[in-house]
Design a protein around this motif. Structure first.
Motif, PDB file in Angstrom:
ATOM      1  N   UNK A  39       0.802  -1.224   0.000  1.00 14.00           N
ATOM      2  CA  UNK A  39       0.000   0.000   0.000  1.00 14.00           C
ATOM      3  C   UNK A  39       0.835   1.274   0.000  1.00 14.00           C
ATOM      4  N   UNK A  40       2.126   1.180   0.240  1.00 20.93           N
ATOM      5  CA  UNK A  40       2.979   2.370   0.205  1.00 20.93           C
ATOM      6  C   UNK A  40       3.564   2.633  -1.180  1.00 20.93           C
ATOM      7  N   UNK A  41       3.224   1.812  -2.165  1.00 17.27           N
ATOM      8  CA  UNK A  41       3.750   1.992  -3.519  1.00 17.27           C
ATOM      9  C   UNK A  41       3.362   3.350  -4.093  1.00 17.27           C
ATOM     10  N   UNK A  42       2.161   3.782  -3.827  1.00 15.93           N
ATOM     11  CA  UNK A  42       1.701   5.075  -4.344  1.00 15.93           C
ATOM     12  C   UNK A  42       2.504   6.214  -3.723  1.00 15.93           C
ATOM     13  N   UNK A  43       2.741   6.126  -2.432  1.00 13.63           N
ATOM     14  CA  UNK A  43       3.537   7.144  -1.736  1.00 13.63           C
ATOM     15  C   UNK A  43       4.972   7.143  -2.268  1.00 13.63           C
ATOM     16  N   UNK A  83      11.881   2.082   1.896  1.00 19.11           N
ATOM     17  CA  UNK A  83      10.419   1.984   1.934  1.00 19.11           C
ATOM     18  C   UNK A  83       9.975   0.542   2.190  1.00 19.11           C
ATOM     19  N   UNK A  84      10.644  -0.395   1.557  1.00 24.71           N
ATOM     20  CA  UNK A  84      10.264  -1.802   1.696  1.00 24.71           C
ATOM     21  C   UNK A  84      10.434  -2.269   3.149  1.00 24.71           C
ATOM     22  N   UNK A  85      11.537  -1.906   3.765  1.00 22.41           N
ATOM     23  CA  UNK A  85      11.756  -2.296   5.165  1.00 22.41           C
ATOM     24  C   UNK A  85      10.683  -1.692   6.068  1.00 22.41           C
ATOM     25  N   UNK A  86      10.342  -0.445   5.857  1.00 19.54           N
ATOM     26  CA  UNK A  86       9.314   0.201   6.665  1.00 19.54           C
ATOM     27  C   UNK A  86       7.959  -0.470   6.449  1.00 19.54           C
ATOM     28  N   UNK A  87       7.637  -0.765   5.198  1.00 21.43           N
ATOM     29  CA  UNK A  87       6.344  -1.370   4.895  1.00 21.43           C
ATOM     30  C   UNK A  87       6.237  -2.783   5.462  1.00 21.43           C
ATOM     31  N   UNK A  88       7.307  -3.549   5.387  1.00 16.51           N
ATOM     32  CA  UNK A  88       7.250  -4.943   5.829  1.00 16.51           C
ATOM     33  C   UNK A  88       6.869  -5.058   7.303  1.00 16.51           C
ATOM     34  N   UNK A  89       7.387  -4.191   8.152  1.00 12.89           N
ATOM     35  CA  UNK A  89       7.032  -4.287   9.577  1.00 12.89           C
ATOM     36  C   UNK A  89       5.549  -3.990   9.776  1.00 12.89           C
ATOM     37  N   UNK A  90       5.016  -3.021   9.058  1.00 12.31           N
ATOM     38  CA  UNK A  90       3.587  -2.708   9.127  1.00 12.31           C
ATOM     39  C   UNK A  90       2.770  -3.873   8.573  1.00 12.31           C
ATOM     40  N   UNK A  91       3.217  -4.409   7.455  1.00 12.57           N
ATOM     41  CA  UNK A  91       2.504  -5.505   6.800  1.00 12.57           C
ATOM     42  C   UNK A  91       2.399  -6.730   7.710  1.00 12.57           C
ATOM     43  N   UNK A  92       3.493  -7.119   8.356  1.00  7.70           N
ATOM     44  CA  UNK A  92       3.472  -8.290   9.226  1.00  7.70           C
ATOM     45  C   UNK A  92       2.471  -8.107  10.370  1.00  7.70           C
ATOM     46  N   UNK A  93       2.466  -6.952  10.976  1.00 10.80           N
ATOM     47  CA  UNK A  93       1.535  -6.668  12.068  1.00 10.80           C
ATOM     48  C   UNK A  93       0.088  -6.713  11.580  1.00 10.80           C
ATOM     49  N   UNK A  94      -0.173  -6.034  10.479  1.00  9.26           N
ATOM     50  CA  UNK A  94      -1.533  -6.003   9.934  1.00  9.26           C
ATOM     51  C   UNK A  94      -2.007  -7.377   9.483  1.00  9.26           C
ATOM     52  N   UNK A  95      -1.119  -8.156   8.919  1.00 17.33           N
ATOM     53  CA  UNK A  95      -1.477  -9.490   8.452  1.00 17.33           C
ATOM     54  C   UNK A  95      -1.838 -10.397   9.627  1.00 17.33           C
ATOM     55  N   UNK A  96      -1.081 -10.320  10.700  1.00 18.81           N
ATOM     56  CA  UNK A  96      -1.392 -11.123  11.887  1.00 18.81           C
ATOM     57  C   UNK A  96      -2.752 -10.721  12.466  1.00 18.81           C
ATOM     58  N   UNK A  97      -3.023  -9.425  12.530  1.00 19.73           N
ATOM     59  CA  UNK A  97      -4.326  -8.961  13.025  1.00 19.73           C
ATOM     60  C   UNK A  97      -5.462  -9.426  12.118  1.00 19.73           C
ATOM     61  N   UNK A  98      -5.250  -9.324  10.819  1.00 13.09           N
ATOM     62  CA  UNK A  98      -6.273  -9.745   9.853  1.00 13.09           C
ATOM     63  C   UNK A  98      -6.505 -11.259   9.948  1.00 13.09           C
ATOM     64  N   UNK A  99      -5.417 -12.018  10.086  1.00 11.29           N
ATOM     65  CA  UNK A  99      -5.507 -13.472  10.226  1.00 11.29           C
ATOM     66  C   UNK A  99      -6.298 -13.838  11.484  1.00 11.29           C
ATOM     67  N   UNK A 124      -2.491 -18.308   4.605  1.00 14.34           N
ATOM     68  CA  UNK A 124      -3.048 -16.959   4.622  1.00 14.34           C
ATOM     69  C   UNK A 124      -1.972 -15.921   4.316  1.00 14.34           C
ATOM     70  N   UNK A 125      -0.839 -16.031   4.968  1.00 10.76           N
ATOM     71  CA  UNK A 125       0.268 -15.089   4.798  1.00 10.76           C
ATOM     72  C   UNK A 125       0.759 -15.066   3.353  1.00 10.76           C
ATOM     73  N   UNK A 126       0.943 -16.236   2.769  1.00  8.06           N
ATOM     74  CA  UNK A 126       1.424 -16.308   1.384  1.00  8.06           C
ATOM     75  C   UNK A 126       0.420 -15.710   0.398  1.00  8.06           C
ATOM     76  N   UNK A 127      -0.869 -15.891   0.663  1.00 10.95           N
ATOM     77  CA  UNK A 127      -1.884 -15.276  -0.194  1.00 10.95           C
ATOM     78  C   UNK A 127      -1.844 -13.757  -0.067  1.00 10.95           C
ATOM     79  N   UNK A 128      -1.639 -13.265   1.133  1.00  6.17           N
ATOM     80  CA  UNK A 128      -1.546 -11.813   1.346  1.00  6.17           C
ATOM     81  C   UNK A 128      -0.303 -11.237   0.677  1.00  6.17           C
TER      82      UNK A 128
END
Length: 139
Positions: A39-43, A83-99, A124-128
């Motif tokens: 989701x940070x690709x646009x930014x 950007x990728x390093x910053x996004x990955x930490x957010x992504x892992x947290x959000x994915x666990x919450x969504x799961x 689930x993680x691999x699909x995300x």
């Protein structure tokens, strides 16, 4: 989505935008998915255009020259990793919450084994990870 629409309307026909997208697609094929910038690709693209627009990029015959392209590529590659390093930490947290929310019932099952939990989460993680967030094509 408004930021995406604005970026596309204002920049999608510019040489710099097209060069950035082309470079990213070739150099980092996963950049538009959650494996990359998600989701940070646009930014990222917006910030890159803003920064590079302020640089003194030389043109010959209305095209960026080799030195300017090298400057663009090096700058973008360096910023991408940050950007990728910053996004990955957010992504892992959000994915666990969504799961946890999506599999709430299964996770409460007292007979859920570690193997089954890991299988559910890994699937689930691999699909995300594979989901693409933006396509950056003209609309």
């Amino acid at each position: 989505m408004d930021t995406y629409k604005t970026l596309m309307e204002e920049h999608s026909d510019t040489e710099l935008f097209k060069e950035l997208i082309h470079f990213m697609d070739i150099s980092f094929p996963e950049w538009k998915s959650n494996k990359g910038l998600g989701t940070t690709a646009i930014e990222f693209i917006s910030d890159s255009i803003n920064f590079l627009s302020q640089c003194n990029l030389e043109k010959r015959d209305d095209q960026l020259n080799k030195q300017s392209l090298t400057q663009i590529y090096l700058s973008v590659a360096e910023d991408y990793e940050r950007y990728k390093m910053q996004y990955q930490s957010i992504f892992f947290t959000n994915t666990l919450e969504k799961f946890t929310a999506e599999f709430e019932e299964e996770l409460e099952d007292e007979y859920l084994t570690d193997f089954r939990y890991n299988d559910l989460y890994d699937t689930f993680f691999n699909q995300e990870l594979e989901k693409k967030t933006y396509d950056f094509k003209n609309f």
